[in-house]
Design a protein around this motif. Structure first.
Motif, PDB file in Angstrom:
ATOM      1  N   ALA A   6      23.309  55.498 -32.114  1.00 23.65           N
ATOM      2  CA  ALA A   6      24.013  55.692 -30.844  1.00 23.65           C
ATOM      3  C   ALA A   6      23.303  56.722 -29.988  1.00 23.65           C
ATOM      4  O   ALA A   6      23.150  56.567 -28.787  1.00 23.65           O
ATOM      5  N   GLY A   7      22.853  57.761 -30.684  1.00 20.15           N
ATOM      6  CA  GLY A   7      22.132  58.811 -29.950  1.00 20.15           C
ATOM      7  C   GLY A   7      20.862  58.292 -29.341  1.00 20.15           C
ATOM      8  O   GLY A   7      20.458  58.705 -28.267  1.00 20.15           O
ATOM      9  N   LEU A   8      20.188  57.347 -29.997  1.00 16.90           N
ATOM     10  CA  LEU A   8      18.934  56.816 -29.467  1.00 16.90           C
ATOM     11  C   LEU A   8      19.182  55.807 -28.359  1.00 16.90           C
ATOM     12  O   LEU A   8      18.390  55.644 -27.453  1.00 16.90           O
ATOM     13  N   ALA A   9      20.336  55.062 -28.429  1.00 14.55           N
ATOM     14  CA  ALA A   9      20.605  54.015 -27.440  1.00 14.55           C
ATOM     15  C   ALA A   9      20.889  54.610 -26.072  1.00 14.55           C
ATOM     16  O   ALA A   9      20.485  54.101 -25.042  1.00 14.55           O
ATOM     17  N   THR A  10      21.597  55.699 -26.048  1.00 16.95           N
ATOM     18  CA  THR A  10      21.984  56.281 -24.761  1.00 16.95           C
ATOM     19  C   THR A  10      20.786  56.746 -23.944  1.00 16.95           C
ATOM     20  O   THR A  10      20.686  56.450 -22.756  1.00 16.95           O
ATOM     21  N   PRO A  11      19.832  57.469 -24.534  1.00 18.33           N
ATOM     22  CA  PRO A  11      18.653  57.826 -23.736  1.00 18.33           C
ATOM     23  C   PRO A  11      17.913  56.613 -23.210  1.00 18.33           C
ATOM     24  O   PRO A  11      17.391  56.627 -22.090  1.00 18.33           O
ATOM     25  N   GLY A  12      17.891  55.499 -23.988  1.00 17.73           N
ATOM     26  CA  GLY A  12      17.191  54.304 -23.522  1.00 17.73           C
ATOM     27  C   GLY A  12      17.860  53.712 -22.299  1.00 17.73           C
ATOM     28  O   GLY A  12      17.203  53.324 -21.326  1.00 17.73           O
ATOM     29  N   SER A  13      19.200  53.657 -22.341  1.00 19.40           N
ATOM     30  CA  SER A  13      19.898  53.109 -21.176  1.00 19.40           C
ATOM     31  C   SER A  13      19.747  54.016 -19.971  1.00 19.40           C
ATOM     32  O   SER A  13      19.612  53.550 -18.836  1.00 19.40           O
ATOM     33  N   THR A  14      19.752  55.334 -20.210  1.00 21.63           N
ATOM     34  CA  THR A  14      19.562  56.278 -19.096  1.00 21.63           C
ATOM     35  C   THR A  14      18.189  56.097 -18.472  1.00 21.63           C
ATOM     36  O   THR A  14      18.035  56.093 -17.242  1.00 21.63           O
ATOM     37  N   THR A  15      17.186  55.918 -19.311  1.00 21.49           N
ATOM     38  CA  THR A  15      15.831  55.721 -18.808  1.00 21.49           C
ATOM     39  C   THR A  15      15.724  54.435 -17.994  1.00 21.49           C
ATOM     40  O   THR A  15      15.084  54.390 -16.931  1.00 21.49           O
ATOM     41  N   THR A  16      16.403  53.375 -18.466  1.00 23.32           N
ATOM     42  CA  THR A  16      16.372  52.099 -17.750  1.00 23.32           C
ATOM     43  C   THR A  16      17.005  52.237 -16.367  1.00 23.32           C
ATOM     44  O   THR A  16      16.474  51.761 -15.355  1.00 23.32           O
ATOM     45  N   LEU A  17      18.177  52.918 -16.338  1.00 26.07           N
ATOM     46  CA  LEU A  17      18.834  53.133 -15.050  1.00 26.07           C
ATOM     47  C   LEU A  17      17.933  53.946 -14.109  1.00 26.07           C
ATOM     48  O   LEU A  17      17.879  53.680 -12.904  1.00 26.07           O
ATOM     49  N   ARG A  18      17.267  54.936 -14.676  1.00 20.99           N
ATOM     50  CA  ARG A  18      16.379  55.755 -13.855  1.00 20.99           C
ATOM     51  C   ARG A  18      15.270  54.898 -13.269  1.00 20.99           C
ATOM     52  O   ARG A  18      14.926  55.003 -12.088  1.00 20.99           O
ATOM     53  N   HIS A  19      14.661  54.044 -14.111  1.00 32.52           N
ATOM     54  CA  HIS A  19      13.576  53.182 -13.640  1.00 32.52           C
ATOM     55  C   HIS A  19      14.061  52.207 -12.568  1.00 32.52           C
ATOM     56  O   HIS A  19      13.354  51.973 -11.563  1.00 32.52           O
ATOM     57  N   ILE A  20      15.269  51.631 -12.781  1.00 33.47           N
ATOM     58  CA  ILE A  20      15.806  50.685 -11.792  1.00 33.47           C
ATOM     59  C   ILE A  20      16.054  51.403 -10.466  1.00 33.47           C
ATOM     60  O   ILE A  20      15.724  50.896  -9.382  1.00 33.47           O
ATOM     61  N   GLY A  21      16.662  52.603 -10.550  1.00 34.69           N
ATOM     62  CA  GLY A  21      16.940  53.356  -9.325  1.00 34.69           C
ATOM     63  C   GLY A  21      15.671  53.711  -8.573  1.00 34.69           C
ATOM     64  O   GLY A  21      15.607  53.625  -7.348  1.00 34.69           O
ATOM     65  N   ILE A  22      14.649  54.109  -9.313  1.00 34.30           N
ATOM     66  CA  ILE A  22      13.383  54.472  -8.661  1.00 34.30           C
ATOM     67  C   ILE A  22      12.748  53.239  -8.027  1.00 34.30           C
ATOM     68  O   ILE A  22      12.232  53.280  -6.903  1.00 34.30           O
ATOM     69  N   ALA A  23      12.797  52.099  -8.773  1.00 34.76           N
ATOM     70  CA  ALA A  23      12.206  50.875  -8.238  1.00 34.76           C
ATOM     71  C   ALA A  23      12.917  50.441  -6.955  1.00 34.76           C
ATOM     72  O   ALA A  23      12.280  50.057  -5.959  1.00 34.76           O
ATOM     73  N   VAL A 296      21.623  62.765 -17.025  1.00 34.52           N
ATOM     74  CA  VAL A 296      20.898  63.621 -17.965  1.00 34.52           C
ATOM     75  C   VAL A 296      21.822  64.670 -18.555  1.00 34.52           C
ATOM     76  O   VAL A 296      21.772  64.990 -19.754  1.00 34.52           O
ATOM     77  N   SER A 297      22.680  65.266 -17.692  1.00 31.08           N
ATOM     78  CA  SER A 297      23.622  66.266 -18.199  1.00 31.08           C
ATOM     79  C   SER A 297      24.559  65.669 -19.235  1.00 31.08           C
ATOM     80  O   SER A 297      24.836  66.269 -20.270  1.00 31.08           O
ATOM     81  N   SER A 298      25.046  64.464 -18.949  1.00 32.18           N
ATOM     82  CA  SER A 298      25.931  63.798 -19.912  1.00 32.18           C
ATOM     83  C   SER A 298      25.211  63.519 -21.216  1.00 32.18           C
ATOM     84  O   SER A 298      25.763  63.710 -22.308  1.00 32.18           O
ATOM     85  N   GLU A 299      23.934  63.098 -21.106  1.00 29.69           N
ATOM     86  CA  GLU A 299      23.170  62.804 -22.314  1.00 29.69           C
ATOM     87  C   GLU A 299      22.922  64.074 -23.118  1.00 29.69           C
ATOM     88  O   GLU A 299      23.006  64.091 -24.346  1.00 29.69           O
ATOM     89  N   ALA A 300      22.577  65.181 -22.402  1.00 27.98           N
ATOM     90  CA  ALA A 300      22.335  66.440 -23.109  1.00 27.98           C
ATOM     91  C   ALA A 300      23.593  66.914 -23.820  1.00 27.98           C
ATOM     92  O   ALA A 300      23.544  67.409 -24.952  1.00 27.98           O
ATOM     93  N   SER A 301      24.747  66.774 -23.159  1.00 30.28           N
ATOM     94  CA  SER A 301      26.011  67.177 -23.786  1.00 30.28           C
ATOM     95  C   SER A 301      26.289  66.342 -25.026  1.00 30.28           C
ATOM     96  O   SER A 301      26.714  66.847 -26.063  1.00 30.28           O
ATOM     97  N   ARG A 302      25.989  65.046 -24.924  1.00 29.22           N
ATOM     98  CA  ARG A 302      26.200  64.163 -26.075  1.00 29.22           C
ATOM     99  C   ARG A 302      25.276  64.554 -27.235  1.00 29.22           C
ATOM    100  O   ARG A 302      25.686  64.592 -28.393  1.00 29.22           O
ATOM    101  N   GLU A 303      24.006  64.884 -26.873  1.00 24.89           N
ATOM    102  CA  GLU A 303      23.065  65.271 -27.936  1.00 24.89           C
ATOM    103  C   GLU A 303      23.451  66.604 -28.573  1.00 24.89           C
ATOM    104  O   GLU A 303      23.300  66.793 -29.778  1.00 24.89           O
TER     105      GLU A 303
END
Length: 986
Positions: A6-23, A296-303
């Motif tokens: 679960a911890g690994l899945a969340t950073p992946g989804s965050t990264t995907t959202l970041r890439h989509i937003g940047i694109a 990122v803040s939410s992910e850091a809190s989760r980690e």
């Protein structure tokens, strides 16, 4: 695994959202950028089309207007020609009426003039103004548009010229306000501009900011030369506003229409569009950044939450690993122990939680501890009390480990009895305790058995608290006596205050550079260097002290210090120490003190002749005498190997001290087998005669005076300033002499030597001269002795040999082969042993025959090393070099060397030749010398012949050759050639 996944899945989804937003942001950015650029391009194209349309419209109106005027002029052309044919009679042609009719129909015309074919005025129109000058155009076809004309304050006009059938010219003057009227009402915006120009760029009419600017010239695009329409963005040359301009010239006449739409008006709506697009992009990217930060803040809190859970899960394991502890629980009904992974590993079992039989634990215990621990454990089980024991375990790899075990009986909640507790690895603590015990034992042994004195004292009372055996032996006190004493009782009384200060010094550790004086029980002094450190002894502040006996080193250093300032052979001060002593004490003395520099005479030959022991005995006796004498005046120093320096603290007693020195040396030194009288030269100097100088300068002055006494063979001489000046001049001359060869300041003069038998010149003596910059010469008597003393005579002599040989070669080339060249050779140069080889090189270099060179030696050179001298002279004769004895009779004449040495000439000194014809004593000496030379088969040369009578006497008495001023003075080589050609002694 679930938590990690679960911890690994969340950073992946965050990264995907970041890439989509940047694109999406980049796509939006590029899309808006393309739209903005396209809109700008569209607006600019529209402005260019608009400006072109307006320009073409104005050009069309202008075409209609000018074509109309051209038709009017063509209509009146026939009337104009008829008028011109009858001019000046005018006849029936009323041209004025025609002109008024045309002007009335065309108000834009100011006037119409008629000119002849050559441009001469025929009719000046209907106005009162005279006709303007008219320049016939080169192009006579069609309507010609002239340049702008301005007359005073009148309105500017543009001339329109039309050639008639007869070749005359009708010139209509078009008002520019008509052109200005054409430009009114154009749709060019507030900042736009429209202008009508002539073909050269002169403004004829203009509408726009900054005024009309009629009459100003602007640059027309080059493209109008080949095209009727040109579009170009430019900044106006009249008002500086940047516009999208169109230039047209489609009217068929020499007019140019320029229309420009201002860039600021064209792009004003576009900038609003740009600002809107930038705002949209800014809001998007700000929102994107805020969203990403929130993710990122939410992910850091989760980690962090996940990490905290993992830390809590691992806490017990890490705590047990860090403390080397384990947890155990004994199930009493099964006699098995449930051990944690750490507890199992401590006993050498596999490092994992397991249920292990109780007896396996006892098997691992050390056999010396097993029974004791078993009894303690059984008693705890029986009584229900707590269990605590420390024991050793033996590991499978034969290692040994200390364990501390604790436990107590509890219930597991279901009524099942348990005993649970902990075990801790205390191996390190046990080893530290053992090391501490060993260290205490080693310190006790180091303290008691150390070969150097050790003690401990109380820093407040200064009483001894403990001493070792070495201190007891060294100081002679018993242990009980020491423990009743203070450290001050072994110190010198004058050191007590310093001891108390050193005890209060807080510096650690204390290694005293100072050497202290201690006293043993029997009063024996010892020089001691103390090393100490603060300690706690039986709970009180104390000081541990090591006392290093440095008595032998102190004695050695004192001996070194004495040797540094004293001469070992005499026990006297060294000169440097004496100078320092005098400079330090002289302020306490009288302002005037005196120095006697005593240089013993011939002391250097005592040891070779009487033996080294006798030489040392004589030096020791002289030293004792002078030391006793110096006590009554001041002090004395010895300067090896034959000088003493005595200092009188009272300058007035300097002469008395010198007299006393001479008196004390007057008595011969008695030794086994004889006695020896010691003489000395004494130089005296006083500090009152030396301004702002220390002892070194006064002693140097005295040494210079001693040297003067030696040169003058006086027992004593006081220093005079002239001595220093002479020494300075001598040093200066020596310095100049060293560079004289390099500067080519030396030259040779030649004095002829004539044969009394033939009268011809048979030889010349080469004489060294030192030429100065002003043309004068330094006398040889001034620099030759100095050259010999300094050793410079060797290179100078080599130079003289070479130049003399070169001169002999020139004589030979000039036809004077029978004339030899004589060279004076110093005793220093001759005894150096290199003269034969130097002569050989000169002879070979200049290809000289035997007998071409003569060598003149003094008697001094003959008296040193008879065999060496003989060998050198024989070698010279083998080389064909003749040898003369110079200045014979003035030195230590010896008949032996005349008999034994291979010589050719004997030169009679000029002191015996002067007045020989009237001085019987000189005559007797000269007869004897001539007879001696003849008896030894030597030829004689008389020096210093200056009178005719002297020459005749020498000829009568059998002398062979003569030289002197009567024969010829010394001269340069070129002058010698002239003298040789016509010289013959009468």
């Amino acid at each position: 695994m679930d938590m990690n996944s679960a911890g690994l899945a969340t950073p992946g989804s965050t990264t995907t959202l970041r890439h989509i937003g940047i694109a999406l942001g980049l796509a939006l950015t590029f899309g808006l950028l393309a739209a903005v650029l396209h809109d700008r391009s569209t607006r600019i194209e529209a402005a260019e089309r608009h400006s072109l349309a307006v320009a073409e419209g104005v050009d069309r109106l202008l075409h209609y207007e000018i074509r109309h005027l051209e038709r009017a002029l063509r209509g009146m052309a026939s009337d104009a020609d008829g008028y011109a044919r009858e001019y000046p009679a005018q006849g029936t042609w009323d041209i004025s009426a025609v002109i008024r009719s045309v002007i009335s129909r065309n108000a834009e015309l100011q006037d119409v003039d008629l000119y002849g074919p050559g441009g001469e005025p025929i009719r000046e129109g209907v106005t009162e103004n005279g006709a303007a000058p008219f320049q016939v155009p080169g192009d006579t076809a069609g309507l010609h548009v002239g340049g702008l004309q301005v007359h005073g304050h009148a309105q500017p006009v543009v001339p329109l010229a039309l050639r008639t059938t007869d070749g005359n010219w009708l010139v209509a003057r078009l008002r520019t306000d008509e052109l200005q009227r054409i430009l009114e009402g154009l749709d060019i915006g507030r900042w736009g501009s429209a202008a009508i120009l002539d073909a050269s760029g002169i403004v004829l009419a203009r509408r726009g900011t900054g005024g009309g600017h009629v009459g100003r010239r602007i640059r027309i695009p080059e493209g109008l030369a080949t095209d009727t329409t040109v579009q170009v963005p430019l900044a106006s040359q009249l008002d500086g506003i940047k516009r999208f301009a169109s230039f047209t010239s489609t009217s068929g006449y020499r007019f140019v229409v320029a229309v420009g739409i201002a860039e600021r008006e064209v792009l004003a709506p576009w900038w609003n569009y740009v600002f809107t697009a930038v705002a949209v992009l800014f809001l998007y990217w700000i929102g994107m950044v805020l969203l990403m930060r929130r993710l990122v803040s939410s992910e850091a809190s989760r980690e962090r939450t996940q990490a905290e859970l993992m830390r809590q899960a691992d806490w017990l394991v890490k705590a047990q690993d860090a403390s080397r502890a384990g947890v155990w629980a004994l199930e009493l009904d099964q006699e098995k122990v449930r051990a944690s992974a750490q507890a199992a590993a401590l006993f050498g079992f596999p490092g994992e939680a397991a249920l292990i039989p109780l007896e396996d634990f006892f098997e691992r215990m050390h056999e010396d501890d097993r029974l004791r621990v078993h009894d303690e454990f059984s008693e705890s089980l029986a009584s229900g009390g707590p269990f605590h024991s420390e024991y050793r375990i033996v590991l499978p790899e034969r290692g040994c480990r200390w364990i501390s075990a604790r436990g107590a009986r509890v219930d597991d909640g279901a009524g099942k009895p348990l005993m649970t507790g902990t075990i801790i690895d205390i191996t390190e603590r046990r080893e530290n305790l053992a090391r501490l015990e060993r260290a205490e034992q080693e310190f006790r042994e180091l303290f008691d058995l150390n070969p150097l004195p050790f003690w401990v004292f109380d820093v407040r009372s200064l009483r001894f608290l403990a001493v070792n055996e070495a201190a007891i032996r060294k100081y002679g006190y018993s242990r009980d006596e020491f423990l009743t004493m203070t450290i001050l009782q072994i110190r010198a009384p004058e050191d007590h205050a310093a001891v108390r200060v050193s005890v209060g010094d807080a510096m650690e550790p204390r290694e005293s550079e100072r050497v202290w004086l201690h006293y043993a029980r029997d009063g024996r002094p010892m020089y001691v260097r103390v090393h100490s450190s603060s300690i706690q002894f039986d709970g009180q502040a104390a000081r541990l002290v090591l006392a290093e006996d440095v008595s032998e080193r102190v004695a050695y250093e004192e001996d070194l210090a004495w040797r540094a300032t004293h001469d070992e052979s005499t026990g006297m001060l060294k000169l440097r120490a004496l100078m320092a002593q005098v400079d330090e004490r002289s302020p306490a003395w009288e302002t005037d003190y005196g120095v006697a520099y005593v240089q013993l005479r011939d002391l250097e030959i005592v040891s070779p002749t009487l033996g080294r022991r006798m030489g040392e005995a004589i030096l020791a006796e002289v030293s004792r005498r002078l030391e006793r004498l110096a006590r009554g005046y001041g002090t004395v120093a010895y300067l090896p190997s034959d000088s003493f320096v005595l200092v009188a603290t009272k300058g007035a007693s300097t002469k008395a001290m010198a007299s006393a020195v001479l008196d004390t040396l007057a008595d011969p030194v008695e030794f086994e087998g004889g006695s020896h009288r010691v003489d000395a030269w004494i130089g005296l100097a006083r500090s009152s005669g030396v301004e702002h100088a220390g002892a070194e300068q006064v002693i140097d002055d005295a040494a210079l005076a001693a040297l003067h006494a030696r040169n003058e063979n006086q027992p004593a001489a006081p220093f005079r300033k002239e001595m220093a000046e002479q020494a300075t001049e001598r040093l200066a001359m020596l310095s100049r002499l060293r560079s004289a060869l390099e500067r080519d300041e030396f030259e040779l003069f030649f004095q002829p030597i004539a044969s009394l038998a033939t009268g011809w010149i048979v030889a010349v003596e080469s004489l060294l001269r030192w030429r100065q910059a002003d043309g004068t010469h330094v006398p040889p008597s001034s620099f030759i002795p100095l050259s010999e003393e300094s050793g410079l005579i060797i290179p100078i002599g080599e130079w003289v040999l070479d130049r003399a040989a070169a001169a002999r070669a020139r004589l030979q080339a000039a036809g004077f082969d029978e004339v030899a060249v004589a060279v004076n050779v110093s005793a220093v140069q001759f005894l150096g042993g290199r003269l034969p080889s130097s002569l050989r090189r000169a002879i070979d270099r200049y290809h000289l025959r035997a007998g071409a060179l003569h060598v003149e030696l003094t008697e001094t050179a003959m008296l040193k090393g008879r065999e060496t001298v003989r060998a050198s002279l024989e070698e010279l004769q083998r080389e064909g070099v003749c040898v003369s004895i110079d200045d014979f009779g003035t030195g230590f004449s010896s008949m032996a060397y005349l008999r034994d040495l291979p010589l050719d000439y004997l030169k009679i000194d000029r002191s015996f030749v002067v007045g020989v014809h009237r001085d019987e004593r000189n005559a007797s000496i000269c007869r004897a010398l001539i007879a001696l030379a003849q008896g030894l088969n030597l030829r004689t040369i008389a020096e210093g012949v200056e009178e005719r009578e002297e020459l005749e006497w020498l000829r009568t008495n059998g002398c062979d050759q003569v030289q002197g001023y009567y024969v010829a003075r010394p001269m340069a080589l070129d002058d010698l050639f002239e003298r040789l050609r016509d010289f013959r002694l009468a």
